[in-house]
Structures are given as C-alpha cells and as structure tokens.
Motif scaffolding. Structure first.
Motif, mmCIF file in Angstrom:
data_model
loop_
_atom_site.group_PDB
_atom_site.id
_atom_site.type_symbol
_atom_site.label_atom_id
_atom_site.label_comp_id
_atom_site.label_asym_id
_atom_site.label_seq_id
_atom_site.Cartn_x
_atom_site.Cartn_y
_atom_site.Cartn_z
ATOM 1 N N PRO A 47 0.781 -1.191 -0.051
ATOM 2 C CA PRO A 47 -0.131 0.039 0.073
ATOM 3 C C PRO A 47 0.682 1.243 0.057
ATOM 4 C CG PRO A 47 0.069 -0.805 2.209
ATOM 5 C CD PRO A 47 1.001 -1.891 1.356
ATOM 6 N N ASN A 48 1.655 1.251 -1.043
ATOM 7 C CA ASN A 48 2.515 2.555 -1.403
ATOM 8 C C ASN A 48 1.655 3.481 -2.460
ATOM 9 O OD1 ASN A 48 3.447 0.636 -3.292
ATOM 10 N ND2 ASN A 48 4.978 1.891 -3.565
ATOM 11 N N GLY A 49 0.684 3.085 -2.849
ATOM 12 C CA GLY A 49 -0.067 3.637 -3.967
ATOM 13 C C GLY A 49 -1.230 2.878 -4.017
ATOM 14 N N GLU A 50 -1.963 3.623 -5.040
ATOM 15 C CA GLU A 50 -3.474 2.909 -5.399
ATOM 16 C C GLU A 50 -3.277 1.592 -6.164
ATOM 17 O OE1 GLU A 50 -6.436 5.646 -6.514
ATOM 18 O OE2 GLU A 50 -5.837 7.163 -5.258
ATOM 19 N N LEU A 51 -4.208 1.084 -6.331
ATOM 20 C CA LEU A 51 -4.205 -0.108 -7.266
ATOM 21 C C LEU A 51 -4.213 0.262 -8.562
ATOM 22 C CD1 LEU A 51 -4.490 -3.508 -6.428
ATOM 23 C CD2 LEU A 51 -6.961 -3.121 -7.482
ATOM 24 N N HIS A 52 -3.363 -0.559 -9.390
ATOM 25 C CA HIS A 52 -3.283 0.097 -11.007
ATOM 26 C C HIS A 52 -3.980 -1.221 -11.987
ATOM 27 C CE1 HIS A 52 0.515 -2.258 -11.649
ATOM 28 N NE2 HIS A 52 1.180 -1.449 -10.547
ATOM 29 N N VAL A 53 -3.877 -0.943 -13.002
ATOM 30 C CA VAL A 53 -4.540 -1.695 -14.058
ATOM 31 C C VAL A 53 -3.660 -3.092 -14.299
ATOM 32 C CG1 VAL A 53 -5.095 -2.380 -16.349
ATOM 33 C CG2 VAL A 53 -5.740 -0.191 -15.166
ATOM 34 N N GLY A 54 -2.073 -2.973 -14.018
ATOM 35 C CA GLY A 54 -1.189 -3.876 -13.990
ATOM 36 C C GLY A 54 -1.446 -4.948 -12.814
ATOM 37 N N HIS A 55 -1.941 -4.527 -11.822
ATOM 38 C CA HIS A 55 -2.283 -5.384 -10.578
ATOM 39 C C HIS A 55 -3.683 -6.158 -11.012
ATOM 40 C CE1 HIS A 55 -0.357 -2.246 -7.724
ATOM 41 N NE2 HIS A 55 0.314 -3.205 -7.741
ATOM 42 N N LEU A 56 -4.514 -5.748 -11.767
ATOM 43 C CA LEU A 56 -5.759 -6.220 -11.943
ATOM 44 C C LEU A 56 -5.450 -7.412 -13.194
ATOM 45 C CD1 LEU A 56 -8.332 -3.583 -12.235
ATOM 46 C CD2 LEU A 56 -7.943 -5.088 -10.341
ATOM 47 N N ALA A 57 -4.526 -6.768 -14.200
ATOM 48 C CA ALA A 57 -4.106 -7.915 -15.327
ATOM 49 C C ALA A 57 -3.250 -9.082 -14.626
ATOM 50 C CB ALA A 57 -3.425 -7.086 -16.218
ATOM 51 N N GLY A 58 -2.553 -8.736 -13.420
ATOM 52 C CA GLY A 58 -1.860 -9.935 -13.064
ATOM 53 C C GLY A 58 -2.549 -10.863 -12.167
ATOM 54 N N PRO A 59 -2.552 -10.807 -10.964
ATOM 55 C CA PRO A 59 -3.070 -11.871 -9.787
ATOM 56 C C PRO A 59 -4.567 -11.847 -9.603
ATOM 57 C CG PRO A 59 -1.607 -10.569 -8.645
ATOM 58 C CD PRO A 59 -1.571 -10.061 -10.034
ATOM 59 N N TYR A 60 -5.147 -10.671 -9.692
ATOM 60 C CA TYR A 60 -6.336 -10.331 -8.899
ATOM 61 C C TYR A 60 -7.532 -10.812 -9.733
ATOM 62 C CZ TYR A 60 -2.891 -8.173 -5.818
ATOM 63 O OH TYR A 60 -2.026 -8.027 -5.185
ATOM 64 N N VAL A 61 -7.722 -10.235 -11.006
ATOM 65 C CA VAL A 61 -9.083 -10.756 -11.665
ATOM 66 C C VAL A 61 -8.944 -11.964 -12.025
ATOM 67 C CG1 VAL A 61 -10.048 -10.073 -13.640
ATOM 68 C CG2 VAL A 61 -9.432 -8.286 -12.520
ATOM 69 N N ALA A 62 -7.846 -12.499 -12.343
ATOM 70 C CA ALA A 62 -7.655 -14.175 -12.533
ATOM 71 C C ALA A 62 -8.170 -14.746 -11.714
ATOM 72 C CB ALA A 62 -6.237 -14.220 -13.273
ATOM 73 N N ALA A 63 -7.536 -14.419 -10.327
ATOM 74 C CA ALA A 63 -7.807 -15.226 -9.310
ATOM 75 C C ALA A 63 -9.303 -15.347 -9.045
ATOM 76 C CB ALA A 63 -7.132 -14.960 -8.030
ATOM 77 N N ASP A 64 -9.761 -14.481 -9.192
ATOM 78 C CA ASP A 64 -11.334 -14.370 -8.916
ATOM 79 C C ASP A 64 -12.163 -14.905 -9.889
ATOM 80 O OD1 ASP A 64 -13.857 -12.456 -7.615
ATOM 81 O OD2 ASP A 64 -14.039 -12.064 -9.755
ATOM 82 N N VAL A 65 -11.836 -15.026 -11.074
ATOM 83 C CA VAL A 65 -12.429 -15.861 -12.281
ATOM 84 C C VAL A 65 -12.210 -17.177 -11.770
ATOM 85 C CG1 VAL A 65 -12.099 -16.751 -14.514
ATOM 86 C CG2 VAL A 65 -11.756 -14.101 -14.232
ATOM 87 N N GLN A 97 6.635 11.695 0.987
ATOM 88 C CA GLN A 97 5.546 12.621 1.152
ATOM 89 C C GLN A 97 5.361 13.597 2.392
ATOM 90 O OE1 GLN A 97 2.085 10.122 0.282
ATOM 91 N NE2 GLN A 97 2.634 9.495 -1.936
ATOM 92 N N GLY A 98 6.427 13.157 3.159
ATOM 93 C CA GLY A 98 6.312 14.000 4.484
ATOM 94 C C GLY A 98 5.256 13.208 5.398
ATOM 95 N N ARG A 99 4.860 12.274 5.389
ATOM 96 C CA ARG A 99 3.690 11.830 6.011
ATOM 97 C C ARG A 99 4.064 10.691 6.960
ATOM 98 N NH1 ARG A 99 -0.190 9.639 1.626
ATOM 99 N NH2 ARG A 99 -1.571 9.540 3.364
ATOM 100 N N LYS A 100 3.177 10.382 7.997
ATOM 101 C CA LYS A 100 3.371 9.161 8.850
ATOM 102 C C LYS A 100 2.964 7.975 8.084
ATOM 103 C CE LYS A 100 1.620 11.498 13.040
ATOM 104 N NZ LYS A 100 0.566 11.362 14.197
ATOM 105 N N THR A 101 3.781 6.902 8.377
ATOM 106 C CA THR A 101 3.954 5.703 7.495
ATOM 107 C C THR A 101 2.533 5.052 7.725
ATOM 108 O OG1 THR A 101 6.322 5.344 7.860
ATOM 109 C CG2 THR A 101 5.350 3.521 7.210
ATOM 110 N N GLU A 102 2.073 4.836 8.937
ATOM 111 C CA GLU A 102 0.854 4.390 9.330
ATOM 112 C C GLU A 102 -0.501 5.008 8.313
ATOM 113 O OE1 GLU A 102 2.780 5.503 11.498
ATOM 114 O OE2 GLU A 102 3.158 4.127 13.126
ATOM 115 N N GLU A 103 -0.370 6.291 8.159
ATOM 116 C CA GLU A 103 -1.330 7.118 7.562
ATOM 117 C C GLU A 103 -1.324 6.567 6.141
ATOM 118 O OE1 GLU A 103 -1.916 11.685 5.757
ATOM 119 O OE2 GLU A 103 -0.728 11.169 7.669
ATOM 120 N N VAL A 104 0.051 6.403 5.559
ATOM 121 C CA VAL A 104 0.068 5.975 4.171
ATOM 122 C C VAL A 104 -0.325 4.485 3.999
ATOM 123 C CG1 VAL A 104 1.694 5.280 2.324
ATOM 124 C CG2 VAL A 104 2.196 7.127 3.456
#
Length: 555
Positions: A47-65, A97-104
């Motif tokens: 969780p260092n950023g949002e989900l991107h299309v590459g994540h969905l194309a990799g493990p996640y949609v295929a596993a759900d199928v 980003q100058g933020r707390k790690t827990e917040e990120v």
C-alpha cells in the motif's frame, strides 16, 4: 486515464500462453479434481499507492475468475489475500511525501480494497497485518521458535549505508545492479530475474533517498539459510508441475547453492524482532508473509493455488515453502504466474507513479469491460502492453457485438412474442449443428476455466466465438419472419437464441459478472450457474422478459 491520485489515497497451471484462435474439441470435458484448489491466494500488494491496471491484469482478476468458476460448480472455495503493510516501499513513500507511515499504509490500503470491490474481485479474507487478531503474535512466535531451534541464525554481513542520510540501506532504500543478472534492482529482490540479493552484494549501490553512492558497513542480522531445506525444496519442485519460467528459476537456485536469506533488518517500521540483541531490527516482510500464511493454514489439509507475479517467484517457490516445511505444513498446491504489464514501453510502477490507476479505468470503462480487457491480454509467459485505445476498442467490441446481438434479440422477441418467451422449443435453420458446436464450446470453457488448464485468454476467445455464432444464426433465421409459413420456425429460432443468452449468464459470469447478472435479470434466470452444456436452455415458455434500459455488458 494516467493520473496521480491524492494521498488519501492449479493444481497444474502448465499452460502459460494461449493463441487467440478458437478450436472446439470433443464434447463436454471433465475438469480435473479441484480439492487442492479449494483455497486460492493472490499475493498481497504493497500500500504505497493505489491499485493500478497492472495489478488487475496480474493476479487479482484471474484469481477471482477461478473462484467464481469453482463456486458455480458447487466447489467450496476461498479466495484470500492481504496487504503488505510493512514493506520498506511503504515507509519510503511516507518519507518522500512527508507523512506518517501508518497514514500511508492505512490510506492506500483502504483505497486498494475499495478498488478490488469496484473491479468485482471478491475476497473471502483480506489480512490487514496491523489489525488482524493474532497476526503479530503468530509472526513473532514463529520467528522466536525457529531461532530457538537454530533454523534462523545470526550473521555479520556487509550492508549498504548512506552517510548523508545517516541510514542503513535495505529493501527499497537501496538501488544498484542485480548481482545475478546485472539488471537494475533494489535491495532484497530483483524484479527482472526474481533472484534474491543481500543488499550488500548489489553492484554500485546508491541511496534512493538522496542518490549518494552507498558505503558498506558490517551489520549483524538474522538469516534463514535455505540450504538446510534443500531436500524438501528440490523434492517439492520435482513433484509439482511448474511453468517453464518457474522451473528455470528453481534449477538455477538449486545449482548456484540455495541462498541465506536475511529475515531481519535495521529499522523502525514493521514487526519487532523478538530475539535478544536485535531489538533495533524488524522482521522482513517476506518472512512475515510466510508466517501469516502458516497462521491462516492451521487446520487445512491442503495448500492453496497461488497467483502472483514472476518478480515474487522466489518468495513463493523457496522462502514460503521452506518456512512451511519447517513446521510440516502443506505446501502450495499449484501456481499461476504472470509477467509484468507495460505502459509506454516501461513496466507499471506504483512507486514511480508510472501507471494507469484502476479507479480511472473502472470509472471510464466499467468493471466488465476492464476485466474482459485485462484477461484477453493477460501477461502470460511474456510481458504485455497496456494501450488506453485498446481498452476503448474492447468497450466498442462489447457494444457492437455482444450488446448489439442481445438488443436485436430482445427487440425481435418484443415484436414477435410481446416480450414473452415463445412456446416453441429451440430450433431454426442450422440449430442442431450449432447446438453441437456450443456443447463442445462448453467443454472447452470448462477446461480453460478449470485449475488444471486455467487459460483466461482462451476463455475470452471462446466466449467471443459463441457470440459470433449467435450473431450469424440470428442473421440467417431473421428471414423466416418474412415467409407466410415461417412464423413458427422464426419463434423457434428466437427460443434457440434465448438458450444461448441463457448460457452466457453462466458461461460469461466468471469474466463479466455484472453483465451476466444484468442478462440473467432480463431473462428471469439465476446468474452464475455451472459452466456446462446444461446452461444452454432458454427461460421457461411464457416468461415475461425485462430488457435493461442500457447496455448489458460494459457501458
């Protein structure tokens, strides 16, 4: 669609590449036993950023199928994943980003889980390491036990150090050349060859925070020597069916000598090491993943089928099985591995913000369109390129082919039958031959959906072929309505098309669940039934149809 969102932010996987042409084989085929696939895992994202299309194309949609297919077959099945909160990239993101790690971790973690749901990826369990009851105790307890048994040992090794930042460098904090293949790599793992490194053996290491060339200092850390598990690992690799890419990695790991893997590092973010003398160190997140898996696996007789990207292969093939072997637990039952997605010739990267974010793509195209698109070009056996124009073409294809045929069918039924399923049994010119082809297609779909021959690219090609056959059948039989004696034959052909539409409420559901459910609602059927030839049945005669106000598949 490219943007940077605010910080709120099987048992036998063998086939790795599938041609886009369609060949219908014998009649309905048996899917291999799936008891080992009753548990499916998808590797946790960081969780260092949002989900991107590459994540969905990799493990996640295929596993759900695969989960949806098995559930429809009546197979008890769980799909689990989690969030890799304690990876160093999360702390690095917070620093930059100058933020707390827990917040990120919490902000992006929540965004990821929301985007999974938007994409129709339905997990039965998502492990949040800092919130999961018993997780911390399980990780520290296993670490303490393995250290006490001599499985985990202390070693003094060179570790990169940045003098200007006054920081020891490990994981995402250090970059250099991979000592195995020479490609650019970060500490601990090379994303190109999937081989582990010890950070101190990187070529020309430098600090990621300030770019300064790193020095080297002796640091005493805790290690898990994998060589002590050589027999268990090599026997396992020889027993399980591996895609060739994974088999090559295992062969090279075994030939070069199984590495000693650092399972602790200096730092403040992560699970504290529960061993005297190492209070200033944290447990490596890859060991944490293995310990969490062992905790999840208690009481289960079989290991899961695992979905992951090739860059994580060593963790799933070596480190995780070693930890499980140390406790006599069942090892993974199979692997589904994907290569990486590229954008403008460069691989997707959350940290570099080089990505098309899932939220943008889902907002623009909808979940059905995006799921179908990433499955049709899933990076199996080779990297794949994402082109926003190709996603638009996928949406246009669903509209011009799938939705156009369904709209024409429902309009014909309204005109000819008053919007009610006709009394005639399915028939029409060429129906018997078409039905046989469709029954064979059901068997091919079962093979391509099933854990023994899982091939989502082929599933999409087969579904498209079914719709093309339906379109042709509709065009051929539409002329019956112009014949004085053709009314009964015309209604029978419409019943036959309704049978195909009814089949798609089951056959297409694992790939495009929203559209399959809308179609089922229009036909008065229950969506998501087994992928079998028996689904090739129209609604009961006299059923009042309820066409949707908009497109059925996609939007």
């Amino acid at each position: 669609m490219r943007s940077e969102h605010p910080s709120t932010g099987a048992a036998q996987p063998g086939r790795s590449d599938t041609p886009d042409f369609v060949t219908f084989g014998s009649h309905e085929k048996e899917v291999p036993p799936v008891t080992a696939a009753a548990w499916i895992t998808a590797t946790p994202p960081t969780p260092n950023g949002e989900l991107h299309v590459g994540h969905l194309a990799g493990p996640y949609v295929a596993a759900d199928v695969l989960r949806r297919f098995l559930r429809a077959d009546g197979e008890p099945c769980r799909l689990t994943s989690g969030l890799d909160d304690h990876d160093s990239v999360v702390e690095l993101c917070a620093l930059t980003q100058g933020r707390k790690t827990e917040e990120v971790a919490d902000g992006y973690g929540e965004a990821i889980t929301v985007d999974w749901r938007r994409a129709g990826v339905e997990f039965d369990q998502i492990t949040r390491p800092r919130a999961e009851p018993g997780h911390l105790a399980a990780v520290q307890g296993l670490f303490r036990e393995l250290h006490g048994e001599g499985v985990i040992v202390a070693r003094s090794r060179l570790l990169p150090y940045c003098a200007p930042c006054d920081r020891p460098l490990h994981g995402a904090y250090v970059a250099g050349g991979c000592p195995s293949c020479g490609a650019p790599a970060h500490g601990n793992l090379c994303r190109s060859c999937a081989r582990p490194n010890d950070c101190g053996d990187l070529l020309d290491p430098r600090c990621v925070l300030c770019g300064t060339p790193a020095g080297l200092r002796q640091v005493r850390r805790l290690y898990l020597p994998l060589e002590q598990f050589r027999r268990e690992l090599t026997e396992y690799w020889g027993r399980i069916v591996l895609p060739p890419r994974l088999a090559v990695l295992c062969d090279r790991l075994a030939a070069d000598g199984l590495p000693e893997v650092a399972v602790s590092h200096p730092g403040e973010w992560g699970v504290p090491v529960p061993v005297e003398g190492f209070a200033d160190q944290r447990i490596d997140p890859r060991f944490e993943l293995a310990a969490g898996r062992l905790h999840q696996q208690q009481g289960r007789g079989a290991g899961p089928v695992e979905f992951f990207g090739f860059d994580r292969a060593y963790v799933h093939l070596a480190l995780l099985p070693a930890v499980l072997s140390a406790r006599g637990a069942a090892l993974p039952a199979g692997f589904q591995v994907n290569e990486h997605y590229r954008l403008d010739g460069r691989r997707f990267s959350t940290g570099a913000r080089h990505a098309v974010w899932a939220l943008d793509a889902l907002t623009e195209a909808g979940s059905d369109t995006l799921r179908r698109h990433v499955l049709s070009g899933r990076p199996e056996g080779r990297p794949a390129d994402f082109d926003p124009a190709a996603l638009d073409a996928t949406r246009d294809h669903l509209q011009a082919s799938w939705n156009s045929w369904l709209a024409a069918l429902l309009a014909a039924l309204r005109e000819e039958c008053g919007g009610i399923t006709p009394e005639e049994a399915p028939g029409g010119a060429g129906w018997e031959q078409l039905r046989e082809r469709l029954e064979r297609a059901a068997g091919e779909l079962r093979c391509a959906y099933g854990p023994g021959g899982f091939a989502p690219r082929r599933v999409v090609a087969l579904l498209d072929e079914v719709v093309r056959l339906a379109e042709d059948f509709h065009a051929v039989n539409a002329h019956e309505k112009d014949r004085p004696s053709g009314a009964e034959r015309y209604r029978a052909s419409l019943a036959a098309e309704l049978a195909i539409a009814g089949a798609l409420t089951a056959w297409a559901h694992p790939v495009m669940p929203e559209g399959a459910e809308r179609l089922a609602g229009a036909l008065g059927l229950r969506p998501g039934g087994p992928v079998t030839a028996a689904a090739l049945t129209p609604p009961a005669p006299g059923t009042r149809l309820a066409p949707p106000s908009g497109p059925v598949f996609g939007y």
